[in-house]
Motif scaffolding. Structure first.
Motif, mmCIF file in Angstrom:
data_model
loop_
_atom_site.group_PDB
_atom_site.id
_atom_site.type_symbol
_atom_site.label_atom_id
_atom_site.label_comp_id
_atom_site.label_asym_id
_atom_site.label_seq_id
_atom_site.Cartn_x
_atom_site.Cartn_y
_atom_site.Cartn_z
ATOM 1 N N LEU A 1 38.857 37.003 37.795
ATOM 2 C CA LEU A 1 39.630 35.120 38.471
ATOM 3 C C LEU A 1 41.050 35.697 39.681
ATOM 4 O O LEU A 1 41.332 35.055 38.828
ATOM 5 N N GLY A 2 40.675 36.801 39.958
ATOM 6 C CA GLY A 2 41.885 36.983 41.113
ATOM 7 C C GLY A 2 42.975 38.318 40.653
ATOM 8 O O GLY A 2 44.039 38.173 40.755
ATOM 9 N N VAL A 3 42.246 38.978 39.019
ATOM 10 C CA VAL A 3 43.532 39.784 38.541
ATOM 11 C C VAL A 3 42.687 41.095 38.290
ATOM 12 O O VAL A 3 41.560 40.413 37.436
ATOM 13 N N TYR A 4 43.281 42.424 37.955
ATOM 14 C CA TYR A 4 42.326 43.075 38.585
ATOM 15 C C TYR A 4 43.617 43.811 37.097
ATOM 16 O O TYR A 4 44.896 43.705 36.664
ATOM 17 N N ASN A 5 43.145 44.558 35.383
ATOM 18 C CA ASN A 5 43.580 44.346 34.470
ATOM 19 C C ASN A 5 42.654 46.225 34.374
ATOM 20 O O ASN A 5 41.946 47.013 34.651
ATOM 21 N N ALA B 1 39.033 47.523 43.033
ATOM 22 C CA ALA B 1 40.115 47.503 43.363
ATOM 23 C C ALA B 1 40.517 49.137 42.459
ATOM 24 O O ALA B 1 40.150 49.214 41.690
ATOM 25 N N THR B 2 40.742 50.075 43.167
ATOM 26 C CA THR B 2 40.605 51.461 43.004
ATOM 27 C C THR B 2 42.219 52.166 43.160
ATOM 28 O O THR B 2 42.734 51.673 44.303
ATOM 29 N N MET C 1 46.768 52.078 45.305
ATOM 30 C CA MET C 1 45.991 51.265 45.030
ATOM 31 C C MET C 1 44.706 50.948 47.162
ATOM 32 O O MET C 1 45.725 50.507 46.904
ATOM 33 N N THR C 2 43.888 50.507 46.418
ATOM 34 C CA THR C 2 42.969 50.439 47.615
ATOM 35 C C THR C 2 42.137 48.673 46.974
ATOM 36 O O THR C 2 41.666 49.378 46.281
ATOM 37 N N ARG D 1 38.505 48.780 39.094
ATOM 38 C CA ARG D 1 38.308 47.275 38.264
ATOM 39 C C ARG D 1 37.944 46.671 38.891
ATOM 40 O O ARG D 1 37.668 46.599 40.773
ATOM 41 N N ARG D 2 36.799 45.609 38.592
ATOM 42 C CA ARG D 2 36.513 44.502 39.728
ATOM 43 C C ARG D 2 37.636 43.741 39.247
ATOM 44 O O ARG D 2 37.765 43.030 38.001
#
Length: 182
Positions: free
Chosen positions: A32-36, A12-13, A54-55, A28-29
């Motif tokens: 487990l389905g969560v972006y920090n 996500a960017t 956010m894309t 960020r990568r």
């Protein structure tokens, strides 16, 4: 129903949607389905709101309708962020609030330690030189030298005492804005 996949491969960017907004380290990568997005730095005009986008490829809206598809569409989310205003002791530089004197590093026993630039209000366009009779520790921290006093904490005029021994001034450790007298 909802589809959940413990994704650790998608990215996500976050990007600014105007030329005056910069986003540092905004990709960020998933884990487990969560972006920090901790430690992302957003720079824009202090005191204004700015739009961000956010894309990501992780939110695949086609999975619900066509679970067997191999397509990976991109999904975007736009949102606004309010930037804080500069505070007393700071001036605006390059869309950032800069604390006056924070770029000068001298030991406490060096005479330059108490002669740092300052700013008392957010109306100042640039940091100011420490006035005669004053001690300045950066930001909006200033007080009289020994032998001087001032009428209030917001005064930039330091007045020489008629009896210099009576005006004790102030120190970094024991800042008294108007100075101490005996």
């Amino acid at each position: 129903g909802q589809v959940y996949r413990p994704d650790s491969t998608s990215k996500a960017t976050i990007k600014g949607q105007s030329a005056s907004t910069e986003v540092a380290d905004g990709t960020r990568r998933a884990s487990l389905g969560v972006y920090n997005f901790a430690n992302v730095t957003i720079s824009s005009t202090p005191g204004n709101s700015t739009s961000l986008q956010m894309t990501t490829t992780a939110i695949n809206l086609l999975i619900v309708d066509k679970p067997d598809t191999d397509q990976i569409p991109t999904t975007s989310l736009s949102f606004s962020v309010s930037m804080r205003k500069c505070e007393d002791g700071e001036v605006e530089r390059n869309n950032r609030c800069f604390r006056c004197g924070s770029d000068i590093h001298v030991p406490r026993d060096d005479p330059g330690f108490s002669r740092k630039p300052y700013s008392l209000t957010t109306d100042d366009e640039d940091c100011l030189d420490c006035p005669t009779g004053g001690q300045c520790w950066g930001g909006n921290d200033l007080a009289p030298q020994k032998g001087y006093w001032r009428i209030s904490a917001m005064s930039e005029l330091f007045i020489k005492c008629p009896n210099e021994e009576a005006c004790l001034g102030s120190s970094y450790e024991n800042q008294v804005a108007t100075g101490e007298c005996k």
